[in-house]
Design a protein around this motif. Structure first.
Motif, short mmCIF file in Angstrom:
data_model
loop_
_atom_site.label_atom_id
_atom_site.label_comp_id
_atom_site.label_asym_id
_atom_site.label_seq_id
_atom_site.Cartn_x
_atom_site.Cartn_y
_atom_site.Cartn_z
N ARG A 1 0.76 -1.07 -0.16
CA ARG A 1 -0.06 -0.18 -0.08
C ARG A 1 0.88 1.29 -0.02
NH1 ARG A 1 -5.16 0.55 3.33
NH2 ARG A 1 -5.76 0.81 1.29
N PHE B 1 -4.41 5.63 1.80
CA PHE B 1 -3.65 4.70 1.22
C PHE B 1 -4.11 3.88 0.03
CE2 PHE B 1 -1.35 4.09 5.51
CZ PHE B 1 -0.15 4.01 5.05
N ASP C 1 -3.66 0.89 -2.80
CA ASP C 1 -3.00 -0.57 -3.17
C ASP C 1 -2.43 -0.60 -4.40
OD1 ASP C 1 -3.99 -2.36 -0.98
OD2 ASP C 1 -5.65 -1.44 -1.39
#
Length: 122
Positions: A51, A60, A62
């Motif tokens: 992340r 965040f 991914d």
């Protein structure tokens, strides 16, 4: 660069808790193309997710496959000492990178190096 590690309450690096992670604060926007991992002695992370934050104040995101699904990388499956290189399908621009173990052998131990270069992002 600064790094921090978060282990769940009452755990050590040798036990798995779903929310364990290691984070690197790069400090400036950096183009990151992949990660090299190693374990230690016999402890090793065999699968992990990545992340990242584009800016320290961002949420965040991914690292994903080209089809949009979250990518789970294979780490040190054969042994703990051999460096394993995983390149992202697409490079990311990040100031913070977080590695989340998904699976491990004997216990969690992770050494890492990020592959990339600093960039000026507007």
């Amino acid at each position: 660069m600064k790094g921090i590690m978060k282990l769940g309450p009452g755990t050590s690096g040798s036990t798995y808790v779903r929310d364990n992670w290691i984070e690197v604060d790069i400090g400036v926007s950096t183009l990151v193309a992949g990660v090299i991992t190693q374990g230690g002695v016999s402890f090793r992370v065999t699968q992990y997710r990545v992340r990242y934050k584009k800016l320290p104040s961002s949420d965040f995101d991914d690292v994903i496959h080209r089809n949009g699904s979250i990518k789970v990388f294979e780490g040190n499956i054969q042994d703990a000492r051999t460096p394993v290189t995983n390149m992202f399908d697409q490079s990311i621009v990040a100031t913070i990178v977080r590695i989340l173990p998904v699976a491990y052998k004997h216990g969690i131990c992770l050494r890492l190096e990020m592959l990339g270069c600093q960039t000026k992002v507007k």
